[in-house]
Design a protein around this motif. Sequence first.
Motif, mmCIF file in Angstrom:
data_model
loop_
_atom_site.group_PDB
_atom_site.id
_atom_site.type_symbol
_atom_site.label_atom_id
_atom_site.label_comp_id
_atom_site.label_asym_id
_atom_site.label_seq_id
_atom_site.Cartn_x
_atom_site.Cartn_y
_atom_site.Cartn_z
ATOM 1 N N PRO A 185 0.811 -1.222 0.000
ATOM 2 C CA PRO A 185 0.000 0.000 0.000
ATOM 3 C C PRO A 185 0.843 1.270 0.000
ATOM 4 O O PRO A 185 0.403 2.308 -0.504
ATOM 5 C CB PRO A 185 -0.810 -0.104 1.294
ATOM 6 C CG PRO A 185 -0.819 -1.549 1.633
ATOM 7 C CD PRO A 185 0.483 -2.099 1.141
ATOM 8 N N TRP B 291 -6.765 8.003 -6.944
ATOM 9 C CA TRP B 291 -6.952 7.791 -5.504
ATOM 10 C C TRP B 291 -8.017 6.750 -5.206
ATOM 11 O O TRP B 291 -7.962 6.079 -4.179
ATOM 12 C CB TRP B 291 -7.308 9.113 -4.827
ATOM 13 C CG TRP B 291 -6.112 9.979 -4.593
ATOM 14 C CD1 TRP B 291 -5.726 11.085 -5.286
ATOM 15 C CD2 TRP B 291 -5.121 9.784 -3.565
ATOM 16 N NE1 TRP B 291 -4.552 11.591 -4.766
ATOM 17 C CE2 TRP B 291 -4.172 10.832 -3.705
ATOM 18 C CE3 TRP B 291 -4.952 8.847 -2.547
ATOM 19 C CZ2 TRP B 291 -3.065 10.941 -2.871
ATOM 20 C CZ3 TRP B 291 -3.861 8.959 -1.713
ATOM 21 C CH2 TRP B 291 -2.931 9.999 -1.878
ATOM 22 N N ARG B 292 -8.976 6.595 -6.087
ATOM 23 C CA ARG B 292 -10.037 5.615 -5.829
ATOM 24 C C ARG B 292 -9.495 4.187 -5.835
ATOM 25 O O ARG B 292 -10.135 3.269 -5.299
ATOM 26 C CB ARG B 292 -11.156 5.763 -6.854
ATOM 27 C CG ARG B 292 -10.780 5.374 -8.275
ATOM 28 C CD ARG B 292 -11.909 5.624 -9.234
ATOM 29 N NE ARG B 292 -11.608 5.160 -10.587
ATOM 30 C CZ ARG B 292 -12.388 5.370 -11.630
ATOM 31 N NH1 ARG B 292 -13.527 6.029 -11.479
ATOM 32 N NH2 ARG B 292 -12.049 4.914 -12.818
ATOM 33 N N PHE C 165 -6.666 3.333 -4.369
ATOM 34 C CA PHE C 165 -5.877 3.089 -3.166
ATOM 35 C C PHE C 165 -6.568 2.194 -2.138
ATOM 36 O O PHE C 165 -5.981 1.197 -1.684
ATOM 37 C CB PHE C 165 -5.459 4.413 -2.527
ATOM 38 C CG PHE C 165 -4.751 4.253 -1.214
ATOM 39 C CD1 PHE C 165 -3.482 3.704 -1.165
ATOM 40 C CD2 PHE C 165 -5.361 4.624 -0.024
ATOM 41 C CE1 PHE C 165 -2.830 3.530 0.044
ATOM 42 C CE2 PHE C 165 -4.725 4.469 1.185
ATOM 43 C CZ PHE C 165 -3.457 3.922 1.218
ATOM 44 N N PRO C 166 -7.813 2.496 -1.716
ATOM 45 C CA PRO C 166 -8.446 1.618 -0.716
ATOM 46 C C PRO C 166 -8.648 0.184 -1.210
ATOM 47 O O PRO C 166 -8.510 -0.769 -0.433
ATOM 48 C CB PRO C 166 -9.785 2.306 -0.428
ATOM 49 C CG PRO C 166 -10.025 3.229 -1.559
ATOM 50 C CD PRO C 166 -8.683 3.641 -2.059
ATOM 51 N N PHE D 261 -5.223 -1.528 -1.126
ATOM 52 C CA PHE D 261 -4.871 -1.783 0.268
ATOM 53 C C PHE D 261 -5.642 -3.000 0.784
ATOM 54 O O PHE D 261 -5.072 -3.905 1.418
ATOM 55 C CB PHE D 261 -5.181 -0.549 1.107
ATOM 56 C CG PHE D 261 -4.583 -0.553 2.491
ATOM 57 C CD1 PHE D 261 -3.994 -1.697 3.028
ATOM 58 C CD2 PHE D 261 -4.616 0.591 3.275
ATOM 59 C CE1 PHE D 261 -3.436 -1.691 4.296
ATOM 60 C CE2 PHE D 261 -4.077 0.601 4.545
ATOM 61 C CZ PHE D 261 -3.485 -0.534 5.054
ATOM 62 N N LEU D 262 -6.930 -3.053 0.497
ATOM 63 C CA LEU D 262 -7.771 -4.156 0.965
ATOM 64 C C LEU D 262 -7.287 -5.492 0.422
ATOM 65 O O LEU D 262 -7.087 -6.454 1.178
ATOM 66 C CB LEU D 262 -9.226 -3.905 0.557
ATOM 67 C CG LEU D 262 -10.209 -5.045 0.837
ATOM 68 C CD1 LEU D 262 -10.302 -5.315 2.331
ATOM 69 C CD2 LEU D 262 -11.580 -4.730 0.247
#
Length: 271
Positions: A53, A67-68, A70-71, A74-75
Amino acid sequence: MGNVKMFGCGAVAQLVLSGGSHGMFLTVNFAFGFAATLGILVCGQVSGGHLNPAVTFALCLLGRERWRKFPMYFLFQTIGAFFGAAIIFGMYYDALWDFPGSFNMTGPGNTAGIFATYPGKHLTIVNGFFDQIIGTAALIVCILAIVDPYNNPIPQGLEAFTVGFVVLVIGLSMGFNSGYAVNPARDLGPRLFSAMAGWGSGVFTARKGWFLVPIFAPFLGTIIGVMIYQLMVGFHVEGEVRDKLSMEEENVRLANVNTKENSKEATKEIY
Protein backbone atom coordinates in the motif's frame (compact mmCIF):
# COMPACT_ATOMS: atom_id res chain seq x y z
CA MET A 1 1.01 -10.10 -1.87
CA GLY A 2 0.09 -13.65 -0.89
CA ASN A 3 3.12 -14.79 -2.85
CA VAL A 4 5.44 -12.57 -0.80
CA LYS A 5 3.99 -13.68 2.53
CA MET A 6 3.94 -17.35 1.61
CA PHE A 7 7.64 -17.46 0.71
CA GLY A 8 8.74 -14.92 3.31
CA CYS A 9 6.82 -16.41 6.23
CA GLY A 10 7.86 -19.86 5.10
CA ALA A 11 11.51 -18.88 5.46
CA VAL A 12 10.89 -17.43 8.93
CA ALA A 13 8.94 -20.53 9.96
CA GLN A 14 11.80 -22.81 8.90
CA LEU A 15 14.29 -20.71 10.85
CA VAL A 16 12.21 -20.49 14.04
CA LEU A 17 10.69 -23.96 14.18
CA SER A 18 13.94 -25.75 13.32
CA GLY A 19 15.87 -23.85 15.98
CA GLY A 20 18.15 -22.38 13.33
CA SER A 21 19.11 -25.65 11.62
CA HIS A 22 17.08 -24.87 8.48
CA GLY A 23 17.73 -21.20 7.94
CA MET A 24 19.37 -18.00 9.10
CA PHE A 25 18.80 -14.25 8.99
CA LEU A 26 20.35 -14.11 5.52
CA THR A 27 18.03 -16.76 4.06
CA VAL A 28 14.96 -14.94 5.39
CA ASN A 29 16.02 -11.75 3.64
CA PHE A 30 16.73 -13.57 0.40
CA ALA A 31 13.30 -15.20 0.62
CA PHE A 32 11.51 -11.86 1.00
CA GLY A 33 13.59 -10.28 -1.76
CA PHE A 34 12.99 -13.05 -4.27
CA ALA A 35 9.35 -13.28 -3.20
CA ALA A 36 8.90 -9.61 -4.10
CA THR A 37 10.46 -10.28 -7.50
CA LEU A 38 8.20 -13.26 -8.15
CA GLY A 39 5.12 -11.37 -6.94
CA ILE A 40 5.78 -8.55 -9.41
CA LEU A 41 6.41 -11.02 -12.24
CA VAL A 42 3.14 -12.82 -11.49
CA CYS A 43 0.80 -9.83 -11.23
CA GLY A 44 2.74 -6.94 -12.75
CA GLN A 45 0.81 -6.93 -16.02
CA VAL A 46 -2.55 -7.16 -14.25
CA SER A 47 -2.33 -4.69 -11.35
CA GLY A 48 1.10 -3.11 -11.69
CA GLY A 49 2.62 -5.41 -9.08
CA HIS A 50 2.53 -2.85 -6.25
CA LEU A 51 2.35 -5.51 -3.49
CA ASN A 52 2.55 -2.71 -0.91
CA PRO A 53 0.00 0.00 0.00
CA ALA A 54 2.92 2.37 0.57
CA VAL A 55 3.89 2.03 -3.11
CA THR A 56 0.29 2.60 -4.23
CA PHE A 57 0.11 5.62 -1.92
CA ALA A 58 3.31 7.05 -3.43
CA LEU A 59 2.01 6.70 -6.97
CA CYS A 60 -1.28 8.35 -5.96
CA LEU A 61 0.63 11.26 -4.44
CA LEU A 62 2.47 11.69 -7.74
CA GLY A 63 -0.75 11.47 -9.76
CA ARG A 64 0.30 8.25 -11.50
CA GLU A 65 -2.59 6.28 -9.99
CA ARG A 66 -6.14 7.34 -9.19
CA TRP A 67 -6.95 7.79 -5.50
CA ARG A 68 -10.04 5.61 -5.83
CA LYS A 69 -7.73 2.66 -6.45
CA PHE A 70 -5.88 3.09 -3.17
CA PRO A 71 -8.45 1.62 -0.72
CA MET A 72 -9.13 -1.34 -3.03
CA TYR A 73 -5.44 -2.07 -3.50
CA PHE A 74 -4.87 -1.78 0.27
CA LEU A 75 -7.77 -4.16 0.96
CA PHE A 76 -6.76 -6.86 -1.48
CA GLN A 77 -3.05 -6.61 -0.64
CA THR A 78 -4.04 -7.21 3.00
CA ILE A 79 -6.29 -10.13 2.03
CA GLY A 80 -3.48 -11.62 -0.05
CA ALA A 81 -1.08 -11.38 2.90
CA PHE A 82 -3.74 -12.94 5.16
CA PHE A 83 -4.08 -16.01 2.94
CA GLY A 84 -0.32 -16.25 2.41
CA ALA A 85 0.09 -16.52 6.19
CA ALA A 86 -2.77 -19.05 6.32
CA ILE A 87 -0.99 -21.29 3.80
CA ILE A 88 2.20 -21.31 5.86
CA PHE A 89 0.23 -21.95 9.04
CA GLY A 90 -1.36 -24.99 7.42
CA MET A 91 1.95 -26.22 6.04
CA TYR A 92 3.71 -26.00 9.42
CA TYR A 93 0.69 -26.79 11.58
CA ASP A 94 2.18 -29.92 13.18
CA ALA A 95 5.54 -28.23 13.71
CA LEU A 96 3.86 -25.30 15.46
CA TRP A 97 2.03 -27.60 17.87
CA ASP A 98 5.24 -29.55 18.46
CA PHE A 99 7.16 -26.38 19.32
CA PRO A 100 7.07 -25.71 23.12
CA GLY A 101 5.11 -22.58 24.04
CA SER A 102 4.36 -21.78 20.42
CA PHE A 103 1.05 -20.02 21.07
CA ASN A 104 2.04 -18.29 24.31
CA MET A 105 2.49 -14.58 23.50
CA THR A 106 4.44 -13.90 26.69
CA GLY A 107 6.65 -17.00 26.72
CA PRO A 108 10.14 -17.52 25.27
CA GLY A 109 8.80 -19.94 22.67
CA ASN A 110 6.30 -17.50 21.15
CA THR A 111 6.12 -17.97 17.37
CA ALA A 112 3.76 -15.12 16.42
CA GLY A 113 6.77 -13.39 14.87
CA ILE A 114 6.62 -15.91 12.02
CA PHE A 115 3.62 -14.06 10.64
CA ALA A 116 3.85 -10.41 11.75
CA THR A 117 6.59 -8.10 12.94
CA TYR A 118 7.35 -7.41 16.61
CA PRO A 119 9.96 -5.08 18.12
CA GLY A 120 13.18 -6.32 19.65
CA LYS A 121 13.50 -6.08 23.40
CA HIS A 122 15.75 -3.06 23.04
CA LEU A 123 13.35 -1.10 20.78
CA THR A 124 11.05 1.66 22.02
CA ILE A 125 7.87 2.70 20.19
CA VAL A 126 9.44 6.02 19.17
CA ASN A 127 12.58 4.40 17.81
CA GLY A 128 10.44 1.75 16.08
CA PHE A 129 8.33 4.47 14.45
CA PHE A 130 11.50 6.13 13.18
CA ASP A 131 12.80 2.76 11.99
CA GLN A 132 9.70 2.18 9.84
CA ILE A 133 9.71 5.71 8.46
CA ILE A 134 13.35 5.48 7.34
CA GLY A 135 12.96 1.98 5.92
CA THR A 136 9.86 2.88 3.92
CA ALA A 137 11.34 6.16 2.70
CA ALA A 138 14.39 4.27 1.42
CA LEU A 139 12.14 1.73 -0.30
CA ILE A 140 10.02 4.41 -1.99
CA VAL A 141 13.01 6.44 -3.19
CA CYS A 142 14.51 3.35 -4.81
CA ILE A 143 11.24 2.19 -6.38
CA LEU A 144 10.50 5.65 -7.79
CA ALA A 145 13.96 5.68 -9.33
CA ILE A 146 13.25 2.29 -10.92
CA VAL A 147 9.83 3.18 -12.36
CA ASP A 148 10.54 6.82 -13.27
CA PRO A 149 10.28 7.04 -17.09
CA TYR A 150 12.48 10.16 -17.07
CA ASN A 151 15.31 8.64 -15.02
CA ASN A 152 17.94 6.16 -16.20
CA PRO A 153 15.68 3.41 -17.57
CA ILE A 154 15.92 -0.13 -16.21
CA PRO A 155 16.13 -2.69 -19.06
CA GLN A 156 12.66 -4.00 -19.77
CA GLY A 157 11.91 -7.15 -17.80
CA LEU A 158 14.46 -6.45 -15.08
CA GLU A 159 12.33 -4.06 -13.02
CA ALA A 160 11.01 -6.90 -10.84
CA PHE A 161 14.50 -8.18 -10.10
CA THR A 162 15.68 -4.69 -9.20
CA VAL A 163 12.81 -4.17 -6.76
CA GLY A 164 13.54 -7.55 -5.19
CA PHE A 165 17.16 -6.50 -4.78
CA VAL A 166 16.00 -3.30 -3.01
CA VAL A 167 13.89 -5.36 -0.58
CA LEU A 168 16.87 -7.63 0.06
CA VAL A 169 19.22 -4.71 0.78
CA ILE A 170 16.72 -3.06 3.16
CA GLY A 171 16.29 -6.34 5.01
CA LEU A 172 20.03 -6.89 5.33
CA SER A 173 20.67 -3.37 6.61
CA MET A 174 17.48 -2.48 8.52
CA GLY A 175 15.95 -5.76 9.66
CA PHE A 176 17.40 -6.06 13.16
CA ASN A 177 15.09 -3.74 15.08
CA SER A 178 11.68 -5.13 14.16
CA GLY A 179 11.85 -7.17 10.98
CA TYR A 180 11.46 -4.29 8.48
CA ALA A 181 7.74 -4.49 7.73
CA VAL A 182 7.78 -1.27 5.60
CA ASN A 183 4.46 -2.57 4.27
CA PRO A 184 1.16 -2.13 6.16
CA ALA A 185 -0.57 -4.99 4.32
CA ARG A 186 2.34 -7.40 4.84
CA ASP A 187 1.97 -6.88 8.60
CA LEU A 188 -1.76 -6.32 9.14
CA GLY A 189 -3.08 -9.28 7.14
CA PRO A 190 -0.93 -11.94 8.83
CA ARG A 191 -1.48 -10.30 12.23
CA LEU A 192 -5.23 -10.64 11.78
CA PHE A 193 -4.75 -14.25 10.78
CA SER A 194 -2.50 -15.06 13.74
CA ALA A 195 -5.09 -13.53 16.10
CA MET A 196 -7.68 -15.93 14.66
CA ALA A 197 -5.36 -18.93 14.48
CA GLY A 198 -4.56 -19.23 18.18
CA TRP A 199 -2.39 -16.33 19.35
CA GLY A 200 -5.43 -14.26 20.30
CA SER A 201 -5.69 -10.55 21.02
CA GLY A 202 -2.13 -10.53 22.32
CA VAL A 203 -0.91 -9.84 18.80
CA PHE A 204 -2.52 -6.39 19.09
CA THR A 205 -1.67 -5.60 22.71
CA ALA A 206 1.97 -6.73 22.62
CA ARG A 207 4.43 -3.93 23.48
CA LYS A 208 1.71 -1.35 24.13
CA GLY A 209 0.01 -1.47 20.77
CA TRP A 210 3.07 -1.97 18.58
CA PHE A 211 0.84 -3.19 15.75
CA LEU A 212 -0.09 0.42 14.93
CA VAL A 213 3.51 1.32 14.09
CA PRO A 214 3.92 -0.83 10.93
CA ILE A 215 0.48 0.32 9.76
CA PHE A 216 0.87 4.11 10.04
CA ALA A 217 4.62 4.80 10.01
CA PRO A 218 5.15 3.48 6.44
CA PHE A 219 2.70 6.05 5.07
CA LEU A 220 4.67 8.87 6.72
CA GLY A 221 7.83 7.31 5.32
CA THR A 222 6.19 7.27 1.90
CA ILE A 223 5.47 11.01 2.03
CA ILE A 224 9.07 11.70 3.02
CA GLY A 225 10.41 9.34 0.34
CA VAL A 226 8.32 10.99 -2.39
CA MET A 227 9.44 14.47 -1.29
CA ILE A 228 13.10 13.44 -1.22
CA TYR A 229 12.96 11.83 -4.64
CA GLN A 230 11.08 14.66 -6.30
CA LEU A 231 13.30 17.37 -4.78
CA MET A 232 16.59 15.57 -5.46
CA VAL A 233 15.81 13.82 -8.74
CA GLY A 234 12.27 13.95 -10.09
CA PHE A 235 11.83 17.67 -10.67
CA HIS A 236 15.28 17.93 -12.26
CA VAL A 237 14.98 15.09 -14.75
CA GLU A 238 11.41 16.07 -15.62
CA GLY A 239 12.59 19.63 -16.24
CA GLU A 240 15.37 18.42 -18.51
CA VAL A 241 12.92 16.33 -20.50
CA ARG A 242 10.50 19.25 -20.82
CA ASP A 243 13.33 21.50 -22.03
CA LYS A 244 14.41 18.88 -24.54
CA LEU A 245 10.85 18.44 -25.83
CA SER A 246 10.40 22.22 -26.10
CA MET A 247 13.62 22.49 -28.09
CA GLU A 248 12.54 19.68 -30.41
CA GLU A 249 9.13 21.33 -30.93
CA GLU A 250 10.83 24.65 -31.68
CA ASN A 251 13.12 22.97 -34.20
CA VAL A 252 10.09 21.37 -35.88
CA ARG A 253 8.32 24.75 -36.09
CA LEU A 254 11.42 26.39 -37.58
CA ALA A 255 11.76 23.57 -40.08
CA ASN A 256 8.10 24.00 -41.10
CA VAL A 257 8.53 27.76 -41.50
CA ASN A 258 11.63 27.27 -43.67
CA THR A 259 9.80 24.70 -45.78
CA LYS A 260 6.88 27.09 -46.37
CA GLU A 261 9.21 29.96 -47.31
CA ASN A 262 11.12 27.75 -49.71
CA SER A 263 7.84 26.64 -51.27
CA LYS A 264 6.72 30.27 -51.76
CA GLU A 265 10.05 31.21 -53.36
CA ALA A 266 9.86 28.24 -55.68
CA THR A 267 6.32 29.22 -56.70
CA LYS A 268 7.42 32.80 -57.45
CA GLU A 269 10.27 31.55 -59.62
CA ILE A 270 7.86 29.40 -61.63
CA TYR A 271 5.59 32.38 -62.37
